[in-house]
Design a protein around this motif. Structure first.
Motif, PDB file in Angstrom:
ATOM      1  N   GLY A  25     -52.906 -25.193 -32.015  1.00  0.00           N
ATOM      2  CA  GLY A  25     -53.223 -26.614 -32.080  1.00  0.00           C
ATOM      3  C   GLY A  25     -52.487 -27.471 -31.083  1.00  0.00           C
ATOM      4  O   GLY A  25     -52.403 -28.693 -31.231  1.00  0.00           O
ATOM      5  N   ILE A  26     -51.937 -26.833 -30.044  1.00  0.00           N
ATOM      6  CA  ILE A  26     -51.215 -27.581 -29.009  1.00  0.00           C
ATOM      7  C   ILE A  26     -52.211 -28.272 -28.078  1.00  0.00           C
ATOM      8  O   ILE A  26     -53.231 -27.704 -27.699  1.00  0.00           O
ATOM      9  CB  ILE A  26     -50.309 -26.636 -28.199  1.00  0.00           C
ATOM     10  CG1 ILE A  26     -49.232 -26.038 -29.107  1.00  0.00           C
ATOM     11  CG2 ILE A  26     -49.681 -27.357 -27.008  1.00  0.00           C
ATOM     12  CD1 ILE A  26     -48.319 -27.054 -29.756  1.00  0.00           C
ATOM     13  N   THR A  27     -51.920 -29.499 -27.706  1.00  0.00           N
ATOM     14  CA  THR A  27     -52.723 -30.239 -26.732  1.00  0.00           C
ATOM     15  C   THR A  27     -51.773 -30.859 -25.701  1.00  0.00           C
ATOM     16  O   THR A  27     -50.564 -30.911 -25.907  1.00  0.00           O
ATOM     17  CB  THR A  27     -53.537 -31.362 -27.403  1.00  0.00           C
ATOM     18  OG1 THR A  27     -52.621 -32.254 -28.071  1.00  0.00           O
ATOM     19  CG2 THR A  27     -54.522 -30.795 -28.417  1.00  0.00           C
ATOM     20  N   ALA A  28     -52.346 -31.346 -24.611  1.00  0.00           N
ATOM     21  CA  ALA A  28     -51.530 -31.880 -23.523  1.00  0.00           C
ATOM     22  C   ALA A  28     -51.357 -33.392 -23.595  1.00  0.00           C
ATOM     23  O   ALA A  28     -50.818 -33.992 -22.664  1.00  0.00           O
ATOM     24  CB  ALA A  28     -52.158 -31.493 -22.178  1.00  0.00           C
ATOM     25  N   ASP A  29     -51.794 -34.018 -24.702  1.00  0.00           N
ATOM     26  CA  ASP A  29     -51.762 -35.483 -24.778  1.00  0.00           C
ATOM     27  C   ASP A  29     -50.773 -36.016 -25.818  1.00  0.00           C
ATOM     28  O   ASP A  29     -50.794 -37.201 -26.153  1.00  0.00           O
ATOM     29  CB  ASP A  29     -53.158 -36.023 -25.076  1.00  0.00           C
ATOM     30  CG  ASP A  29     -53.739 -35.484 -26.380  1.00  0.00           C
ATOM     31  OD1 ASP A  29     -53.074 -34.636 -27.020  1.00  0.00           O
ATOM     32  OD2 ASP A  29     -54.848 -35.904 -26.753  1.00  0.00           O
ATOM     33  N   ALA A  30     -49.887 -35.170 -26.316  1.00  0.00           N
ATOM     34  CA  ALA A  30     -48.924 -35.618 -27.321  1.00  0.00           C
ATOM     35  C   ALA A  30     -47.870 -36.519 -26.683  1.00  0.00           C
ATOM     36  O   ALA A  30     -47.471 -36.331 -25.539  1.00  0.00           O
ATOM     37  CB  ALA A  30     -48.258 -34.415 -27.984  1.00  0.00           C
ATOM     38  N   VAL A  99     -43.727 -28.125 -22.921  1.00  0.00           N
ATOM     39  CA  VAL A  99     -42.691 -27.563 -22.051  1.00  0.00           C
ATOM     40  C   VAL A  99     -41.527 -28.535 -21.921  1.00  0.00           C
ATOM     41  O   VAL A  99     -40.355 -28.141 -21.995  1.00  0.00           O
ATOM     42  CB  VAL A  99     -43.270 -27.223 -20.663  1.00  0.00           C
ATOM     43  CG1 VAL A  99     -42.175 -26.746 -19.723  1.00  0.00           C
ATOM     44  CG2 VAL A  99     -44.354 -26.171 -20.782  1.00  0.00           C
ATOM     45  N   ASP A 100     -41.846 -29.809 -21.747  1.00  0.00           N
ATOM     46  CA  ASP A 100     -40.797 -30.824 -21.607  1.00  0.00           C
ATOM     47  C   ASP A 100     -39.936 -30.893 -22.867  1.00  0.00           C
ATOM     48  O   ASP A 100     -38.708 -31.018 -22.791  1.00  0.00           O
ATOM     49  CB  ASP A 100     -41.414 -32.193 -21.321  1.00  0.00           C
ATOM     50  CG  ASP A 100     -42.223 -32.208 -20.032  1.00  0.00           C
ATOM     51  OD1 ASP A 100     -42.099 -31.260 -19.231  1.00  0.00           O
ATOM     52  OD2 ASP A 100     -42.990 -33.170 -19.840  1.00  0.00           O
ATOM     53  N   LEU A 101     -40.580 -30.803 -24.031  1.00  0.00           N
ATOM     54  CA  LEU A 101     -39.843 -30.842 -25.290  1.00  0.00           C
ATOM     55  C   LEU A 101     -38.967 -29.600 -25.443  1.00  0.00           C
ATOM     56  O   LEU A 101     -37.786 -29.696 -25.833  1.00  0.00           O
ATOM     57  CB  LEU A 101     -40.823 -30.949 -26.460  1.00  0.00           C
ATOM     58  CG  LEU A 101     -40.220 -31.010 -27.867  1.00  0.00           C
ATOM     59  CD1 LEU A 101     -39.292 -32.210 -28.017  1.00  0.00           C
ATOM     60  CD2 LEU A 101     -41.326 -31.059 -28.920  1.00  0.00           C
ATOM     61  N   CYS A 102     -39.514 -28.439 -25.137  1.00  0.00           N
ATOM     62  CA  CYS A 102     -38.736 -27.195 -25.240  1.00  0.00           C
ATOM     63  C   CYS A 102     -37.569 -27.191 -24.263  1.00  0.00           C
ATOM     64  O   CYS A 102     -36.474 -26.726 -24.597  1.00  0.00           O
ATOM     65  CB  CYS A 102     -39.638 -25.988 -25.005  1.00  0.00           C
ATOM     66  SG  CYS A 102     -40.775 -25.638 -26.367  1.00  0.00           S
ATOM     67  N   LEU A 204     -37.106 -27.096 -33.449  1.00  0.00           N
ATOM     68  CA  LEU A 204     -38.368 -27.088 -32.707  1.00  0.00           C
ATOM     69  C   LEU A 204     -39.568 -27.165 -33.646  1.00  0.00           C
ATOM     70  O   LEU A 204     -40.531 -27.889 -33.368  1.00  0.00           O
ATOM     71  CB  LEU A 204     -38.472 -25.827 -31.845  1.00  0.00           C
ATOM     72  CG  LEU A 204     -38.071 -25.939 -30.382  1.00  0.00           C
ATOM     73  CD1 LEU A 204     -38.215 -24.598 -29.682  1.00  0.00           C
ATOM     74  CD2 LEU A 204     -38.912 -27.002 -29.672  1.00  0.00           C
ATOM     75  N   ALA A 205     -39.522 -26.427 -34.738  1.00  0.00           N
ATOM     76  CA  ALA A 205     -40.639 -26.454 -35.698  1.00  0.00           C
ATOM     77  C   ALA A 205     -40.848 -27.862 -36.230  1.00  0.00           C
ATOM     78  O   ALA A 205     -41.986 -28.337 -36.371  1.00  0.00           O
ATOM     79  CB  ALA A 205     -40.372 -25.476 -36.838  1.00  0.00           C
ATOM     80  N   ALA A 206     -39.754 -28.567 -36.530  1.00  0.00           N
ATOM     81  CA  ALA A 206     -39.859 -29.932 -37.037  1.00  0.00           C
ATOM     82  C   ALA A 206     -40.409 -30.877 -35.973  1.00  0.00           C
ATOM     83  O   ALA A 206     -41.233 -31.755 -36.271  1.00  0.00           O
ATOM     84  CB  ALA A 206     -38.483 -30.410 -37.501  1.00  0.00           C
ATOM     85  N   GLU A 207     -39.982 -30.698 -34.729  1.00  0.00           N
ATOM     86  CA  GLU A 207     -40.474 -31.557 -33.648  1.00  0.00           C
ATOM     87  C   GLU A 207     -41.952 -31.310 -33.370  1.00  0.00           C
ATOM     88  O   GLU A 207     -42.716 -32.253 -33.119  1.00  0.00           O
ATOM     89  CB  GLU A 207     -39.652 -31.311 -32.377  1.00  0.00           C
ATOM     90  CG  GLU A 207     -38.192 -31.722 -32.476  1.00  0.00           C
ATOM     91  CD  GLU A 207     -38.009 -33.220 -32.706  1.00  0.00           C
ATOM     92  OE1 GLU A 207     -38.865 -34.016 -32.254  1.00  0.00           O
ATOM     93  OE2 GLU A 207     -37.020 -33.604 -33.344  1.00  0.00           O
ATOM     94  N   LEU A 208     -42.376 -30.078 -33.433  1.00  0.00           N
ATOM     95  CA  LEU A 208     -43.793 -29.757 -33.232  1.00  0.00           C
ATOM     96  C   LEU A 208     -44.644 -30.341 -34.351  1.00  0.00           C
ATOM     97  O   LEU A 208     -45.737 -30.847 -34.112  1.00  0.00           O
ATOM     98  CB  LEU A 208     -43.991 -28.241 -33.159  1.00  0.00           C
ATOM     99  CG  LEU A 208     -43.379 -27.526 -31.951  1.00  0.00           C
ATOM    100  CD1 LEU A 208     -43.560 -26.023 -32.083  1.00  0.00           C
ATOM    101  CD2 LEU A 208     -44.001 -28.011 -30.657  1.00  0.00           C
TER     102      LEU A 208
END
Length: 230
Positions: A25-30, A99-102, A204-208
């Motif tokens: 469910g990852i998108t590039a507009d978050a 990627v930026d978040l990770c 990371l799980a919480a941020e996602l």
């Protein structure tokens, strides 16, 4: 599909603490700017008191690279390279929200974090020693062959998705605008890795969940339980 480290890797690096996370469910507009900023602030605070090379998390990886026969100041683990760039430029390049978040979480924890687009991986993914027949695609589109015994992330088609373990990922499975499902791997070697790696994965799980409204499947791996079934 599963992810694991080979038995040989566990025998050679018994201090390893890996955490893994699978999410779709990852998108590039978050929108992740505020989330990134808080982790950058943590990294900045840590760098104010010591350089990245003095951090125990980085020192452990430098020892690991030396054990692999690599010069640790020539081949840096991903988190050290990011911290070094962040210290010099006070920012990191914007590539993709995930990627930026990770990357931001990685420099806050000083632990390498790899993100793989699962659509580009064939079969299972294993961290193991290369045989020399594997192929690796650079971000420039060139094909390389890892040296025998080099530590790589290898899939079922003998494609290396990272070289020199936590040093450099492949352009083949890099996250792009059309990426939807990913495997995220964090690996630590330092003394408090048993606490820090699980905390990083939970963070990371919480941020996602907050940024993409998705539930991630997570696992902290060990020698006795080395396999993460996606």
């Amino acid at each position: 599909m599963y992810f694991r480290h080979s038995n040989a890797m566990w025998n050679e690096f018994p201090d390893l603490v890996p955490g893994a996370l699978f999410v779709g469910g990852i998108t590039a507009d978050a929108a992740v700017a505020d989330r990134i900023a808080k982790f950058h602030a943590i990294a900045e605070e840590r760098l104010a008191s010591s350089s990245e090379g003095e951090m125990p998390e980085i020192q452990a990886w430098r020892r690991t690279f030396s054990k692999m026969g690599l010069k640790p100041t020539q081949y840096r683990c991903a988190s050290e390279a990011l911290l070094r760039r962040f210290r010099q430029e006070k920012s990191l390049p914007q590539l993709h929200p995930l990627v930026d978040l990770c990357n931001a979480v990685s420099i806050a924890f000083a632990i390498p974090v790899a993100v793989f687009d699962l659509a580009k991986i064939s079969g299972d993914l294993e961290v193991r020693h290369a045989t020399g027949k594997e192929t690796y695609l650079t971000f420039a589109g060139e094909t390389e062959h890892p040296e025998p015994r080099e530590v790589i992330f290898a899939d079922g088609a003998d494609r290396a998705h990272a070289r020199r373990w936590t040093n450099r990922q492949s352009g083949l499975s890099a996250v792009r605008e059309d990426t939807r499902s990913v495997l995220i791997v964090a690996e630590a070697m330092h003394e408090s890795a048993g606490n820090d790696a699980p905390r990083l994965i939970a963070t990371l799980a919480a941020e996602l969940a907050g940024a993409w409204s998705v539930d991630a499947k997570t696992r902290v791996l060990s020698r006795s339980s080395p396999r993460f079934d996606l």
